[in-house]
Design a protein around this motif. Structure first.
Motif, short mmCIF file in Angstrom:
data_model
loop_
_atom_site.label_atom_id
_atom_site.label_comp_id
_atom_site.label_asym_id
_atom_site.label_seq_id
_atom_site.Cartn_x
_atom_site.Cartn_y
_atom_site.Cartn_z
N MET A 115 0.41 11.34 -5.82
CA MET A 115 -0.94 10.81 -5.94
C MET A 115 -1.93 11.97 -5.95
O MET A 115 -1.73 12.96 -5.24
CB MET A 115 -1.26 9.88 -4.77
N VAL A 116 -2.99 11.82 -6.73
CA VAL A 116 -4.05 12.82 -6.80
C VAL A 116 -5.38 12.13 -6.59
O VAL A 116 -5.67 11.11 -7.21
CB VAL A 116 -4.06 13.55 -8.17
N SER A 117 -6.19 12.69 -5.71
CA SER A 117 -7.53 12.17 -5.45
C SER A 117 -8.52 12.86 -6.38
O SER A 117 -8.64 14.08 -6.37
CB SER A 117 -7.94 12.43 -4.00
N ILE A 118 -9.23 12.06 -7.18
CA ILE A 118 -10.26 12.61 -8.06
C ILE A 118 -11.39 13.20 -7.23
O ILE A 118 -11.94 14.24 -7.56
CB ILE A 118 -10.82 11.52 -8.99
N ASP A 119 -11.72 12.54 -6.12
CA ASP A 119 -12.85 12.96 -5.29
C ASP A 119 -12.62 14.31 -4.62
O ASP A 119 -13.49 15.17 -4.63
CB ASP A 119 -13.15 11.90 -4.22
N SER A 120 -11.43 14.50 -4.03
CA SER A 120 -11.19 15.71 -3.26
C SER A 120 -10.33 16.74 -3.98
O SER A 120 -10.27 17.90 -3.57
CB SER A 120 -10.52 15.36 -1.93
N LEU A 160 4.66 10.83 -1.63
CA LEU A 160 5.13 9.79 -0.72
C LEU A 160 6.59 9.47 -0.98
O LEU A 160 7.04 9.49 -2.13
CB LEU A 160 4.30 8.52 -0.89
N ASN A 161 7.32 9.13 0.09
CA ASN A 161 8.73 8.78 -0.04
C ASN A 161 8.89 7.36 -0.60
O ASN A 161 7.91 6.67 -0.89
CB ASN A 161 9.46 8.94 1.29
N SER A 162 10.13 6.91 -0.74
CA SER A 162 10.40 5.63 -1.41
C SER A 162 9.83 4.43 -0.65
O SER A 162 9.37 3.47 -1.27
CB SER A 162 11.90 5.45 -1.64
N THR A 163 9.84 4.46 0.68
CA THR A 163 9.27 3.34 1.44
C THR A 163 7.76 3.30 1.26
O THR A 163 7.17 2.24 1.02
CB THR A 163 9.62 3.45 2.94
N ALA A 164 7.11 4.45 1.33
CA ALA A 164 5.67 4.52 1.11
C ALA A 164 5.34 4.12 -0.32
O ALA A 164 4.33 3.45 -0.57
CB ALA A 164 5.16 5.92 1.41
N LEU A 165 6.19 4.49 -1.26
CA LEU A 165 6.02 4.09 -2.65
C LEU A 165 6.02 2.57 -2.76
O LEU A 165 5.19 1.98 -3.45
CB LEU A 165 7.13 4.68 -3.52
#
Length: 92
Positions: free
Chosen positions: A26-31, A37-42
């Motif tokens: 994931m990439v934050s445009i703002d920051s 993230l791992n598979s569970t977080a995915l």
């Protein structure tokens, strides 16, 4: 705001994400920050295609992964707090 099981989680629209193998990048445009993230977080991120409460997220994970309900709630709340701190999600 205190995070409760009834708290509704919504993705930040300024986060771009893509899956690479079994991880989510994931990439934050703002920051300009990026996260992996791992598979569970995915799976949690996938569930958030529409806003859900922590309870709803846990119910789905418990069925899919056959894990202890209390352990799931504890870990999901910790994860949601981290995402909120990084402004990846909003909590209502």
């Amino acid at each position: 705001m205190s995070i409760q099981l009834e708290s509704v989680i919504t993705k930040n629209e300024n986060i771009f994400s893509g899956q690479i193998d079994d991880e989510l990048v994931m990439v934050s445009i703002d920051s300009g920050s990026y996260y992996v993230l791992n598979s569970t977080a995915l799976r949690i991120w996938e569930l958030l295609e529409s806003p859900l409460s922590i309870s709803e997220i846990c119910d789905k994970l418990i069925k899919e992964y056959e894990i202890d309900p209390q352990a799931c709630r504890t870990e999901v709340v910790k994860f949601v707090k981290l995402l909120e701190e990084k402004q990846i999600i909003t909590v209502e």
